[in-house]
Motif scaffolding. Structure first.
Motif, PDB file in Angstrom:
ATOM      1  N   GLU A  65       1.054  -1.200   0.256  1.00  0.00           N
ATOM      2  CA  GLU A  65       0.016  -0.269   0.291  1.00  0.00           C
ATOM      3  C   GLU A  65       1.115   1.535  -0.047  1.00  0.00           C
ATOM      4  O   GLU A  65       0.846   1.925  -0.861  1.00  0.00           O
ATOM      5  N   THR A  66       1.581   1.161   1.040  1.00  0.00           N
ATOM      6  CA  THR A  66       2.901   2.188   0.889  1.00  0.00           C
ATOM      7  C   THR A  66       3.594   2.621  -0.469  1.00  0.00           C
ATOM      8  O   THR A  66       3.711   3.545  -1.103  1.00  0.00           O
ATOM      9  N   ALA A  67       4.406   1.536  -1.273  1.00  0.00           N
ATOM     10  CA  ALA A  67       4.242   1.334  -2.456  1.00  0.00           C
ATOM     11  C   ALA A  67       3.367   2.393  -3.018  1.00  0.00           C
ATOM     12  O   ALA A  67       4.306   2.655  -4.592  1.00  0.00           O
ATOM     13  N   ALA A  68       2.546   1.853  -3.712  1.00  0.00           N
ATOM     14  CA  ALA A  68       1.364   1.836  -4.516  1.00  0.00           C
ATOM     15  C   ALA A  68       1.089   3.705  -4.092  1.00  0.00           C
ATOM     16  O   ALA A  68       0.933   4.679  -4.934  1.00  0.00           O
ATOM     17  N   HIS A  69       1.278   3.954  -3.215  1.00  0.00           N
ATOM     18  CA  HIS A  69       0.740   5.538  -2.318  1.00  0.00           C
ATOM     19  C   HIS A  69       2.336   6.508  -3.312  1.00  0.00           C
ATOM     20  O   HIS A  69       2.217   7.124  -3.638  1.00  0.00           O
ATOM     21  N   LEU A  70       3.353   6.291  -2.117  1.00  0.00           N
ATOM     22  CA  LEU A  70       4.283   7.046  -3.481  1.00  0.00           C
ATOM     23  C   LEU A  70       4.489   6.700  -4.494  1.00  0.00           C
ATOM     24  O   LEU A  70       4.570   7.776  -5.467  1.00  0.00           O
ATOM     25  N   LYS A  71       3.731   5.570  -5.234  1.00  0.00           N
ATOM     26  CA  LYS A  71       4.307   6.103  -7.049  1.00  0.00           C
ATOM     27  C   LYS A  71       3.259   7.225  -7.479  1.00  0.00           C
ATOM     28  O   LYS A  71       3.877   7.106  -8.153  1.00  0.00           O
ATOM     29  N   LYS A  72       1.693   6.844  -5.910  1.00  0.00           N
ATOM     30  CA  LYS A  72       0.702   8.115  -6.599  1.00  0.00           C
ATOM     31  C   LYS A  72       1.737   9.414  -6.861  1.00  0.00           C
ATOM     32  O   LYS A  72       1.372   9.895  -8.016  1.00  0.00           O
ATOM     33  N   ARG A  74       4.517  10.765  -6.993  1.00  0.00           N
ATOM     34  CA  ARG A  74       5.501  10.926  -7.676  1.00  0.00           C
ATOM     35  C   ARG A  74       5.007  11.226  -9.235  1.00  0.00           C
ATOM     36  O   ARG A  74       5.549  12.555  -9.906  1.00  0.00           O
ATOM     37  N   ALA A  75       3.749  10.331  -9.599  1.00  0.00           N
ATOM     38  CA  ALA A  75       2.920  10.305 -10.866  1.00  0.00           C
ATOM     39  C   ALA A  75       2.989  12.199 -11.262  1.00  0.00           C
ATOM     40  O   ALA A  75       3.279  13.197 -12.027  1.00  0.00           O
TER      41      ALA A  75
END
Length: 79
Positions: A65-72, A74-75
């Motif tokens: 979940e943290t990785a997906a949030h960070l990716k969002k 950064r986008a």
């Protein structure tokens, strides 16, 4: 150690992705990984997958979940 593979339990594959067991037969294991239904032979499943405890599974879900949030984020910053 020997463990009986039961439905509605979680295992992780070699890459650390959680997989939910949906059903088993004497020679196959049916599981869900990343929203896809998959089938593996019992021998391949036992060699490629590892059982996880509830606390470890929660940590894996939190990390994903943290990785997906960070990716969002950064986008959003790049746009």
């Amino acid at each position: 150690m020997f463990r009986i593979i039961q439905p509605n339990t979680y295992y992780v594959d070699m890459s650390g992705t959680p997989c939910k067991i949906t059903r088993t037969t004497s020679d196959t294991v049916h599981y869900q990984r990343n929203g896809h239904n998959c089938i593996a032979s019992m021998m391949r499943f036992q060699s490629d997958f590892e059982w996880v405890e509830a606390a470890e599974l929660k940590q894996i879900w939190d990390d994903l979940e943290t990785a997906a949030h960070l990716k969002k984020l950064r986008a959003m910053r790049a746009a």
